[in-house]
Design a protein around this motif. Structure first.
Motif, PDB file in Angstrom:
ATOM      1  N   VAL A 185      -6.111 -11.730  13.598  1.00 22.77           N
ATOM      2  CA  VAL A 185      -5.336 -11.618  12.360  1.00 22.77           C
ATOM      3  C   VAL A 185      -6.253 -11.083  11.267  1.00 22.77           C
ATOM      4  N   TYR A 186      -5.796 -10.009  10.637  1.00 20.69           N
ATOM      5  CA  TYR A 186      -6.513  -9.425   9.500  1.00 20.69           C
ATOM      6  C   TYR A 186      -5.731  -9.749   8.234  1.00 20.69           C
ATOM      7  N   LYS A 187      -6.374 -10.443   7.325  1.00 23.60           N
ATOM      8  CA  LYS A 187      -5.733 -10.766   6.049  1.00 23.60           C
ATOM      9  C   LYS A 187      -6.010  -9.644   5.052  1.00 23.60           C
ATOM     10  N   VAL A 188      -4.915  -9.013   4.594  1.00 22.77           N
ATOM     11  CA  VAL A 188      -5.034  -7.939   3.614  1.00 22.77           C
ATOM     12  C   VAL A 188      -5.003  -8.582   2.229  1.00 22.77           C
ATOM     13  N   ASN A 189      -6.149  -8.568   1.560  1.00 19.66           N
ATOM     14  CA  ASN A 189      -6.223  -9.161   0.221  1.00 19.66           C
ATOM     15  C   ASN A 189      -6.735  -8.161  -0.812  1.00 19.66           C
ATOM     16  N   SER A 190      -6.817  -6.893  -0.398  1.00 19.28           N
ATOM     17  CA  SER A 190      -7.239  -5.828  -1.304  1.00 19.28           C
ATOM     18  C   SER A 190      -6.219  -4.692  -1.248  1.00 19.28           C
ATOM     19  N   GLU A 238     -13.216  -3.296   3.185  1.00 20.29           N
ATOM     20  CA  GLU A 238     -12.977  -4.641   3.707  1.00 20.29           C
ATOM     21  C   GLU A 238     -11.749  -5.258   3.049  1.00 20.29           C
ATOM     22  N   GLY A 239     -10.933  -5.924   3.860  1.00 22.52           N
ATOM     23  CA  GLY A 239      -9.759  -6.614   3.343  1.00 22.52           C
ATOM     24  C   GLY A 239      -8.585  -5.718   3.046  1.00 22.52           C
ATOM     25  N   THR A 240      -8.630  -4.445   3.491  1.00 18.85           N
ATOM     26  CA  THR A 240      -7.528  -3.512   3.222  1.00 18.85           C
ATOM     27  C   THR A 240      -6.632  -3.359   4.442  1.00 18.85           C
ATOM     28  N   LEU A 241      -5.452  -2.809   4.200  1.00 20.47           N
ATOM     29  CA  LEU A 241      -4.539  -2.521   5.298  1.00 20.47           C
ATOM     30  C   LEU A 241      -5.152  -1.501   6.252  1.00 20.47           C
ATOM     31  N   ARG A 267      -3.783  -6.896  17.239  1.00 18.40           N
ATOM     32  CA  ARG A 267      -4.107  -7.326  15.884  1.00 18.40           C
ATOM     33  C   ARG A 267      -2.837  -7.368  15.055  1.00 18.40           C
ATOM     34  N   VAL A 268      -2.859  -8.246  14.058  1.00 17.92           N
ATOM     35  CA  VAL A 268      -1.720  -8.444  13.164  1.00 17.92           C
ATOM     36  C   VAL A 268      -2.232  -8.336  11.737  1.00 17.92           C
ATOM     37  N   CYS A 269      -1.592  -7.485  10.949  1.00 16.21           N
ATOM     38  CA  CYS A 269      -1.935  -7.337   9.535  1.00 16.21           C
ATOM     39  C   CYS A 269      -1.004  -8.224   8.727  1.00 16.21           C
ATOM     40  N   VAL A 270      -1.549  -9.204   8.021  1.00 10.54           N
ATOM     41  CA  VAL A 270      -0.774 -10.061   7.131  1.00 10.54           C
ATOM     42  C   VAL A 270      -1.308  -9.870   5.713  1.00 10.54           C
ATOM     43  N   PHE A 271      -0.513 -10.248   4.724  1.00 12.27           N
ATOM     44  CA  PHE A 271      -0.812  -9.869   3.346  1.00 12.27           C
ATOM     45  C   PHE A 271      -0.918 -11.093   2.445  1.00 12.27           C
ATOM     46  N   GLU A 272      -2.034 -11.190   1.755  1.00 12.62           N
ATOM     47  CA  GLU A 272      -2.212 -12.229   0.744  1.00 12.62           C
ATOM     48  C   GLU A 272      -2.010 -11.674  -0.661  1.00 12.62           C
ATOM     49  N   THR A 273      -1.584 -10.441  -0.748  1.00 13.05           N
ATOM     50  CA  THR A 273      -1.297  -9.830  -2.044  1.00 13.05           C
ATOM     51  C   THR A 273      -0.055  -8.967  -1.940  1.00 13.05           C
ATOM     52  N   SER A 274       0.634  -8.840  -3.049  1.00  9.74           N
ATOM     53  CA  SER A 274       1.702  -7.844  -3.171  1.00  9.74           C
ATOM     54  C   SER A 274       1.171  -6.680  -3.994  1.00  9.74           C
ATOM     55  N   GLY A 275       1.968  -5.621  -4.098  1.00 10.51           N
ATOM     56  CA  GLY A 275       1.580  -4.509  -4.944  1.00 10.51           C
ATOM     57  C   GLY A 275       1.596  -3.183  -4.214  1.00 10.51           C
ATOM     58  N   ALA A 317      13.853  10.621  -9.629  1.00  8.53           N
ATOM     59  CA  ALA A 317      14.111   9.255  -9.157  1.00  8.53           C
ATOM     60  C   ALA A 317      13.727   8.188 -10.165  1.00  8.53           C
ATOM     61  N   GLY A 318      13.367   8.594 -11.356  1.00  9.64           N
ATOM     62  CA  GLY A 318      13.039   7.607 -12.385  1.00  9.64           C
ATOM     63  C   GLY A 318      11.608   7.156 -12.405  1.00  9.64           C
ATOM     64  N   GLY A 319      10.768   7.767 -11.578  1.00 10.75           N
ATOM     65  CA  GLY A 319       9.355   7.418 -11.583  1.00 10.75           C
ATOM     66  C   GLY A 319       9.000   6.343 -10.569  1.00 10.75           C
ATOM     67  N   TRP A 320       7.704   6.116 -10.442  1.00  9.30           N
ATOM     68  CA  TRP A 320       7.205   5.125  -9.485  1.00  9.30           C
ATOM     69  C   TRP A 320       7.520   3.710  -9.972  1.00  9.30           C
ATOM     70  N   PRO A 321       7.980   2.852  -9.078  1.00 10.99           N
ATOM     71  CA  PRO A 321       8.230   1.466  -9.491  1.00 10.99           C
ATOM     72  C   PRO A 321       6.929   0.737  -9.772  1.00 10.99           C
ATOM     73  N   ASP A 322       6.992  -0.206 -10.666  1.00  7.93           N
ATOM     74  CA  ASP A 322       5.836  -1.032 -10.990  1.00  7.93           C
ATOM     75  C   ASP A 322       5.869  -2.256 -10.082  1.00  7.93           C
ATOM     76  N   MET A 323       5.058  -2.234  -9.048  1.00  8.20           N
ATOM     77  CA  MET A 323       5.030  -3.328  -8.080  1.00  8.20           C
ATOM     78  C   MET A 323       4.037  -4.381  -8.555  1.00  8.20           C
ATOM     79  N   ALA A 324       4.537  -5.539  -8.924  1.00  6.82           N
ATOM     80  CA  ALA A 324       3.678  -6.599  -9.453  1.00  6.82           C
ATOM     81  C   ALA A 324       2.642  -7.022  -8.415  1.00  6.82           C
ATOM     82  N   VAL A 325       1.449  -7.312  -8.898  1.00  7.15           N
ATOM     83  CA  VAL A 325       0.377  -7.792  -8.023  1.00  7.15           C
ATOM     84  C   VAL A 325       0.353  -9.320  -8.108  1.00  7.15           C
ATOM     85  N   ASN A 326       0.821  -9.950  -7.066  1.00 13.32           N
ATOM     86  CA  ASN A 326       0.796 -11.407  -6.944  1.00 13.32           C
ATOM     87  C   ASN A 326      -0.004 -11.773  -5.699  1.00 13.32           C
TER      88      ASN A 326
END
Length: 523
Positions: free
Chosen positions: A119-124, A130-133, A143-151, A481-490
């Motif tokens: 399991v690779y935790k994507v936190n960047s 390191e820590g990227t998708l 391998r499994v890519c899981v995400f500790e961040t949104s955005g 299309a109204g521009g790129w959406p602002d994807m919150a980083v949580n």
């Protein structure tokens, strides 16, 4: 109640589910390894196809499929109690689903004995490191890519990211709200045994990046002269793909056993940077043995989808606001990888709706048949098309002399346990279920779905509103299309299950059960 009356109710916000037929259960089995079933062509008069590929439509405004007016009080029943028996006893990588390649273990590690994955935790959100998708994608082994961040993961500088190593799961459902969007790159699958879930891929029109004439959103591509580039057993489930400049979504050549489920393919860019000028193409499928089920394909010029494969099933999809037709069955002779093969095609329960960009001087058939390969078998039944009528073959336009003779009474290609909703149930299902994280849609997918409900929206030239220069010309972005959406980083911390590689009573690993629960939460 006519089809147009039903559509009007939808556009007023009254989500009425009409049941024309019970769920169709077809018990015949045809897969890549089994003998194909045969059927006799439907008798009827010889067709008189119009040589003009885009004739004026029949002016009958109100074809009536005679749906049952009684609404279903429970349009989204829990499918778990009725999961089909897995074919050959193998578990589907997406619970309760069937499809071509669906029994892949993907990144679960169940291909090993005992099962073992990393399991690779994507936190960047960085493009690389390191820590990227990308670090997870580029690793090897199950391998499994899981995400500790949104955005937003901005891959514009990379242009294209290739998945080259087998046995991968990308689990976008594990990200905190609002999830993950990949920006600026084509995602290319050249590996086998891959599952991608709950990810948004939005390629866009940055001047830098991949060559525009080859800038797809997602594509799984095989190459006949390279055995390392022949992906098979690839499953896309609940993905959203937008703003391609060439195709928006492509599966082609020697790729094989591919399933696309519950996804949104939207807004291929029109007059943008493509060398041909206006392009805006939706979904192209030419790999052998494909299932395309439960998807929304909206706001494209054409190819919604384009199908050039000897073996495909296309069921319960909605096409909205194509400038030209909905689906095209292009001849197998267009693809040298399919020389010597015949077509077996099953198309049922689909809906084609016109929109503001639909050309009033073109027809609105759901399917146009251009096939002329001797021995082909084509089943196209129980589809709905807005404003198009062909009493001989509903929702179909036949553009070859041989096309009508290919019609058969029973699906020539099917999969054990596959269920198809009647066409009158499809719109409700797709609008509720399609795309990444349908219970947590971002502003782009929400807008696309609302366009279908309200009969609004248009084919767009650009992502954002600002004109720009490319290759000596000005790209007009007044239609955008109204521009790129602002994807919150949580962020959140993921606590993986104990004994994640151990099998539970279901036969899935504990990690997979955990992933299934997280998928259910966003679906």
């Amino acid at each position: 109640m006519t089809w147009r009356d039903w559509l009007a109710l939808w556009r007023m916000g009254c989500k009425v589910l009409l049941l024309a037929l019970p769920i169709i259960m077809i018990s015949s089995v045809t897969t890549g390894c089994s003998e194909q079933s045969s059927s006799s062509p439907e008798p009827g008069p010889d067709p008189d196809p119009d040589p003009d590929p885009d004739p004026d439509p029949d002016p009958d405004p109100d074809p009536d499929p005679d749906p049952d007016p009684d609404p279903d009080p429970d349009p989204d029943p829990d499918p778990d109690p009725d999961c089909p028996e897995p074919e050959g006893g193998k578990l589907p990588i997406v619970p309760c689903e069937v499809g071509f390649g669906i029994t892949t273990p993907a990144g679960s590690g169940r291909n090993l004995s005992p099962p073992e994955t990393t399991v690779y935790k994507v936190n960047s959100l960085d493009a690389t490191g390191e820590g990227t998708l990308k670090a997870c994608i580029d690793a090897s082994g199950p391998r499994v890519c899981v995400f500790e961040t949104s955005g937003t993961i901005d891959w514009t500088s990379l242009g294209m990211v290739s998945i080259n190593n087998d046995y991968l799961t990308i689990a976008g459902q594990t990200a905190p709200s609002p999830g993950i969007m990949i920006r600026g790159a084509s995602v290319r699958i050249e590996a086998s045994d891959v599952l991608i879930q709950h990810i948004r891929v939005r390629t866009g029109d940055a001047v830098e990046g991949r060559e525009p004439s080859d800038r797809d959103g997602i594509y799984a591509i095989g190459k006949s002269d390279d055995p390392d580039r022949q992906p098979h057993n690839v499953v896309f489930d609940h993905v959203s793909v937008s703003w391609g400049i060439d195709e928006t979504f492509t599966v082609k050549d020697t790729a094989k056993n591919v399933t696309i489920l519950n996804s949104i393919v939207s807004e291929g860019l029109w007059y943008n940077m493509h060398e041909k000028g206006g392009h805006s193409k939706g979904l192209m499928i030419s790999a052998e043995y494909m299932l395309v089920k439960g998807n929304l394909i909206a706001h494209h010029d054409d190819r919604a989808p384009l199908e050039t494969t000897p073996a495909a099933i296309t069921i319960n999809n909605v096409t909205y606001n194509t400038r030209q037709v909905g689906m095209r069955l292009s001849p197998l002779s267009n693809n040298a990888n399919h020389d010597g093969k015949t077509r077996t095609t099953t198309v049922a329960g689909n809906v084609r709706l016109k929109g503001p960009s639909s050309d009033p001087d073109r027809d609105s058939a759901w399917v146009v048949i251009n096939e002329d390969r001797e021995g082909s078998k084509i089943y196209i039944e129980d589809n709905l098309c807005d404003g198009w009528e062909n009493p001989e073959w509903p929702c179909v336009r036949v553009d070859t002399d041989e096309g009508m003779s290919f019609r058969v009474k029973e699906p020539p290609l099917w999969i054990q346990g596959l269920e198809v909703l009647s066409a009158s149930q499809t719109l409700d299902y797709v609008l509720n279920n399609a795309g990444a994280r349908p219970n947590d849609r971002d502003e782009v997918d929400t807008r696309i779905v609302n366009d279908v409900i309200n009969g609004t929206g248009q084919i767009v030239n650009c992502v954002g509103p600002d004109d720009f220069e490319y290759d000596g010309k000005t790209i007009d972005c007044s239609i955008n299309a109204g521009g790129w959406p602002d994807m919150a980083v949580n962020t959140h911390t993921l606590n993986l299950p104990e004994g994640l590689n151990s099998l539970d009573d279901s036969g899935y690993t504990n990690l997979e059960v955990w992933l299934h629960q997280m998928a259910s939460a966003v679906e």
